[in-house]
Motif scaffolding. Structure first.
Motif, short mmCIF file in Angstrom:
data_model
loop_
_atom_site.label_atom_id
_atom_site.label_comp_id
_atom_site.label_asym_id
_atom_site.label_seq_id
_atom_site.Cartn_x
_atom_site.Cartn_y
_atom_site.Cartn_z
N ALA A 168 0.84 -1.21 0.00
CA ALA A 168 0.00 0.00 0.00
C ALA A 168 0.87 1.26 0.00
N ARG A 169 1.97 1.22 0.75
CA ARG A 169 2.89 2.36 0.79
C ARG A 169 3.53 2.59 -0.57
N ARG A 170 3.88 1.50 -1.25
CA ARG A 170 4.58 1.62 -2.53
C ARG A 170 3.68 2.14 -3.65
N ILE A 171 2.39 1.82 -3.61
CA ILE A 171 1.52 2.30 -4.68
C ILE A 171 0.96 3.70 -4.39
N GLU A 172 1.16 4.21 -3.17
CA GLU A 172 0.59 5.50 -2.78
C GLU A 172 1.01 6.64 -3.71
N PRO A 173 2.27 6.70 -4.21
CA PRO A 173 2.66 7.81 -5.08
C PRO A 173 1.97 7.82 -6.44
N LEU A 174 1.33 6.73 -6.81
CA LEU A 174 0.66 6.67 -8.11
C LEU A 174 -0.55 7.60 -8.13
N LEU A 206 7.08 1.88 -8.82
CA LEU A 206 7.02 0.72 -7.92
C LEU A 206 8.36 0.01 -7.80
N ASP A 207 9.32 0.38 -8.66
CA ASP A 207 10.66 -0.22 -8.66
C ASP A 207 10.56 -1.73 -8.89
N VAL A 208 9.82 -2.11 -9.94
CA VAL A 208 9.68 -3.51 -10.32
C VAL A 208 10.16 -3.67 -11.76
N THR A 209 10.47 -4.90 -12.14
CA THR A 209 11.06 -5.12 -13.46
C THR A 209 10.04 -5.41 -14.55
N ALA A 219 4.40 -6.01 -10.79
CA ALA A 219 3.49 -4.91 -10.48
C ALA A 219 2.12 -5.45 -10.10
N ALA A 220 1.67 -6.49 -10.80
CA ALA A 220 0.38 -7.10 -10.50
C ALA A 220 0.36 -7.72 -9.10
N LEU A 221 1.46 -8.34 -8.72
CA LEU A 221 1.55 -8.94 -7.38
C LEU A 221 1.45 -7.84 -6.31
N LEU A 222 2.11 -6.74 -6.53
CA LEU A 222 2.03 -5.63 -5.58
C LEU A 222 0.61 -5.10 -5.49
N ALA A 223 -0.05 -4.99 -6.64
CA ALA A 223 -1.43 -4.49 -6.65
C ALA A 223 -2.33 -5.40 -5.83
#
Length: 216
Positions: free
Chosen positions: A149-155, A197-200, A205-209
């Motif tokens: 949740a913290r990582r997607i907040e800047p979006l 998100l600093d993902v490759t 990205a989907a997993l983080l979501a």
């Protein structure tokens, strides 16, 4: 021309996949490997765009190989090959950086299509099966959910909309249609999402979501 590598400890599987890929005028198999360690050696010696990597192999399995391949200076995109669509190792391979996966009994035309899609930057092939794997084996705990949740907040809100559709396995064209956007705009959003998100790749990205509860 898409430069491909086939990685499998079964010689017949390697031969069959190589013949299939070489039969496509836009694909050239530039390397074959018998296990993960050999795959890393081959990818270091040859420029490879897409690697088809078996999960279960001696010396170094496909999960470790995917992680090593993605860490190379010029990393190939990786499609994981597995026998079972609910194999617990598939999630681990996706988390390691694979761009998608195929079942070994996938229709040949779909295998070729998958290679073209992954080479072009798409991911999460066979999205319904991918979602089943993720839903079954990706049990996010509270700490991971909070971090996601913290990582997607800047979006931005729009980027979160795009990320939610991406997590459902939608292609850029699908997202453009659903959200009434230009496909070029979607590509720009996806690029910024991956950077933020600093993902490759799209799978991570989907997993983080999903960890963040952005999608069901």
């Amino acid at each position: 021309m898409i430069r491909a590598m086939v990685v499998d400890d079964d010689a017949l599987v390697r031969l069959g996949l190589t013949d299939l890929l070489d039969g496509d005028d836009a694909i050239e198999v530039v390397a074959q490997a018998v296990d993960g360690l050999h795959a890393v050696e081959q990818a270091s010696a040859h420029r490879v765009d897409v690697a088809l990597v078996d999960v279960r192999m001696p010396r170094m399995d496909g999960i470790a190989a995917t992680r090593r391949l993605r860490a190379l200076p010029n990393p190939p995109r990786v499609i994981t090959l597995t026998t079972f669509d609910l194999d617990e190792y598939v999630y681990d391979a996706l988390a390691a950086g694979a761009d998608g996966f195929l079942l070994k009994d996938t229709d040949p035309a779909e295998i070729l299509r998958a290679v073209h899609l992954v080479a072009g930057g798409s991911a999460m092939l066979h999205p319904a099966a991918a979602r089943r794997v993720i839903d079954r084996y990706h049990h996010a705990d509270r700490l991971r959910s909070t971090d996601a949740a913290r990582r997607i907040e800047p979006l931005t809100p729009r980027e979160k909309d795009v990320l939610a559709r991406l997590a459902e396995g939608d292609t850029n064209a699908d997202i453009a249609e659903r959200l009434a956007m230009r496909e070029s705009t979607v590509k720009s959003h996806v690029s910024r999402i991956l950077t933020t998100l600093d993902v490759t790749n799209r799978v991570q990205a989907a997993l983080l979501a999903r960890d963040a509860g952005l999608t069901g």
